[in-house]
Design an enzyme around this catalytic site. Structure first.
Site, mmCIF file in Angstrom:
data_model
loop_
_atom_site.group_PDB
_atom_site.id
_atom_site.type_symbol
_atom_site.label_atom_id
_atom_site.label_comp_id
_atom_site.label_asym_id
_atom_site.label_seq_id
_atom_site.Cartn_x
_atom_site.Cartn_y
_atom_site.Cartn_z
ATOM 1 N N GLY A 107 -82.035 -132.357 19.619
ATOM 2 C CA GLY A 107 -82.023 -133.771 19.980
ATOM 3 C C GLY A 107 -81.054 -134.153 21.088
ATOM 4 O O GLY A 107 -80.622 -135.304 21.166
ATOM 5 N N GLU A 136 -82.920 -132.663 32.796
ATOM 6 C CA GLU A 136 -83.574 -133.372 31.678
ATOM 7 C C GLU A 136 -82.837 -134.635 31.255
ATOM 8 O O GLU A 136 -83.457 -135.692 31.086
ATOM 9 C CB GLU A 136 -83.689 -132.440 30.465
ATOM 10 C CG GLU A 136 -84.592 -131.256 30.701
ATOM 11 C CD GLU A 136 -84.837 -130.456 29.434
ATOM 12 O OE1 GLU A 136 -85.087 -131.040 28.379
ATOM 13 O OE2 GLU A 136 -84.766 -129.212 29.508
ATOM 14 N N HIS A 172 -90.688 -131.798 29.981
ATOM 15 C CA HIS A 172 -90.964 -130.354 29.951
ATOM 16 C C HIS A 172 -89.899 -129.647 30.804
ATOM 17 O O HIS A 172 -89.616 -130.083 31.924
ATOM 18 C CB HIS A 172 -92.367 -130.060 30.487
ATOM 19 C CG HIS A 172 -92.678 -128.605 30.434
ATOM 20 N ND1 HIS A 172 -93.016 -127.954 29.259
ATOM 21 C CD2 HIS A 172 -92.629 -127.649 31.391
ATOM 22 C CE1 HIS A 172 -93.175 -126.671 29.505
ATOM 23 N NE2 HIS A 172 -92.951 -126.453 30.793
HETATM 24 C C1 GAR Z 1 -85.833 -129.447 25.805
HETATM 25 O O1 GAR Z 1 -85.425 -128.454 26.715
HETATM 26 C C2 GAR Z 1 -87.233 -129.918 26.137
HETATM 27 O O2 GAR Z 1 -87.472 -129.997 27.515
HETATM 28 C C3 GAR Z 1 -88.065 -128.853 25.485
HETATM 29 O O3 GAR Z 1 -87.438 -128.612 24.252
HETATM 30 C C4 GAR Z 1 -86.021 -128.832 24.401
HETATM 31 C C5 GAR Z 1 -85.536 -129.759 23.308
HETATM 32 O O4 GAR Z 1 -84.144 -129.904 23.330
HETATM 33 N N1 GAR Z 1 -89.430 -129.257 25.357
HETATM 34 C C6 GAR Z 1 -90.460 -128.445 25.532
HETATM 35 O O5 GAR Z 1 -90.344 -127.264 25.762
HETATM 36 C C7 GAR Z 1 -91.838 -129.097 25.405
HETATM 37 N N2 GAR Z 1 -92.846 -128.256 25.968
HETATM 38 P P1 GAR Z 1 -83.399 -131.111 22.592
HETATM 39 O O6 GAR Z 1 -83.945 -131.166 21.162
HETATM 40 O O7 GAR Z 1 -81.955 -130.726 22.614
HETATM 41 O O8 GAR Z 1 -83.693 -132.376 23.344
#
Ligand code: GAR
Length: 217
Positions: free
Chosen positions: A12, A181, A110
Site C-alpha cells: 500500500g 509511481e 503499472h
Molecule cells: C506497485 O509497484 C504497482 O505499480 C504494482 O504493484 C505494486 C504495489 O505496491 N502494480 C502492478 O504490478 C499492477 N500490474 P504498493 O502496494 O506498495 O502500492
C-alpha cells in the site's frame, strides 16, 4: 468533492502516497471513501485504519465461485457510491461487470512504460525482473484507464526512470516507486477528480493543454 475507492493487495505504498498528497494539499477535490483489499494480510489495510478510512477485505478464498467473489467486490464498491476507482497495486483480474459499470472511471498504476513489460503475467516484482533480464536502460511507470484488456487502456501519465547496471529487482522497484509511481498516481487522480482529462478515440487529453493548443492555432 469527488469520492474514490482505492483497491489494494499488498504494502500500500501507493495508497500512502495518495493519502499524503491529499493531506498536504498538493492534490485536491478528492476524498478516499473506501479501501478494498483482496488480501486480509495486506499492510495497506493497516494504513487505511491509521488514516481513519473505511476498509474492507473481499478475498476470493471466502467465496465458493469466481462469480460470487466478483459480485461481492463490485457490491462493496457500489455501496460506497464513489465517483471513480483507483487500482493501486490491486493484483486481481477486474470483473467485466465492474469495467462496464465504471466505464472510463477506473485508473490503474503499472510499474513500467506501457506498452513495454505489461500484459498478462507482468505485475509487481516480475515486471522489474523482466526489465533487468532484457537489459533495458530505461523503465518507469504508467497510469492508465482500465478497459477489458490487460494494461491496454488509454494512458494518462507516464514517467521514465533510469535502470542502473547493478540494480536488483527490489532496488529497481523502489526507485520506480519513489521517482515515478508515488508522483504520477496522485497527479493523475488530481487531474481526473478536477475534470481536467478528456478521453477521445482511445487517447487521454489534458483539457488545459488542449485549450492552450487551440489558442495557438
Ligand atoms: C506497485 O509497484 C504497482 O505499480 C504494482 O504493484 C505494486 C504495489 O505496491 N502494480 C502492478 O504490478 C499492477 N500490474 P504498493 O502496494 O506498495 O502500492
Amino acid at each position: 468533492m469527488k469520492k474514490i475507492a482505492v483497491c489494494v493487495s499488498g504494502g500500500g505504498t501507493n495508497l500512502q502516497a495518495i493519502l499524503n498528497r491529499i493531506a498536504d494539499g498538493t492534490i485536491g477535490g478528492v476524498k478516499v471513501s473506501l479501501v478494498v483489499s483482496n488480501n486480509k494480510k495486506a499492510y495497506a489495510l493497516e494504513r487505511a485504519k491509521q488514516a481513519g478510512i473505511p476498509a474492507v477485505c473481499v478475498s476470493r478464498r471466502e467465496y465458493g465461485s469466481r462469480e460470487e467473489f466478483e459480485a461481492a467486490l463490485v457490491g462493496a464498491i457500489d455501496q460506497a457510491e464513489v465517483d471513480f476507482v483507483v487500482l493501486a497495486g490491486f493484483l486481481v483480474i477486474i470483473p467485466e461487470e465492474m469495467i462496464r459499470r465504471y466505464r472510463n472511471r477506473i485508473l490503474n498504476i503499472h510499474p513500467s512504460l506501457i506498452p513495454s513489460f505489461c500484459g498478462t503475467g507482468y505485475y509487481g516484482l516480475k515486471v522489474h525482473e523482466a526489465v533487468l533480464a532484457r537489459g533495458a536502460k530505461v523503465t518507469g511507470a504508467t497510469v492508465h484507464i482500465v478497459d477489458e484488456g490487460t494494461d491496454t487502456g488509454p494512458i494518462i501519465l507516464q514517467k521514465a526512470v533510469e535502470v542502473h547496471q547493478d540494480d536488483t529487482p527490489e532496488v529497481l522497484q523502489r526507485r520506480v516507486m519513489e521517482e515515478a509511481e508515488w508522483k504520477i498516481l496522485p497527479e493523475a487522480i488530481h487531474l481526473f477528480a478536477n475534470d481536467q482529462l478528456e478521453i477521445r478515440d482511445g487517447r487521454v487529453y489534458q483539457t488545459e493543454e488542449k485549450a492552450e493548443k487551440e489558442a495557438i492555432c
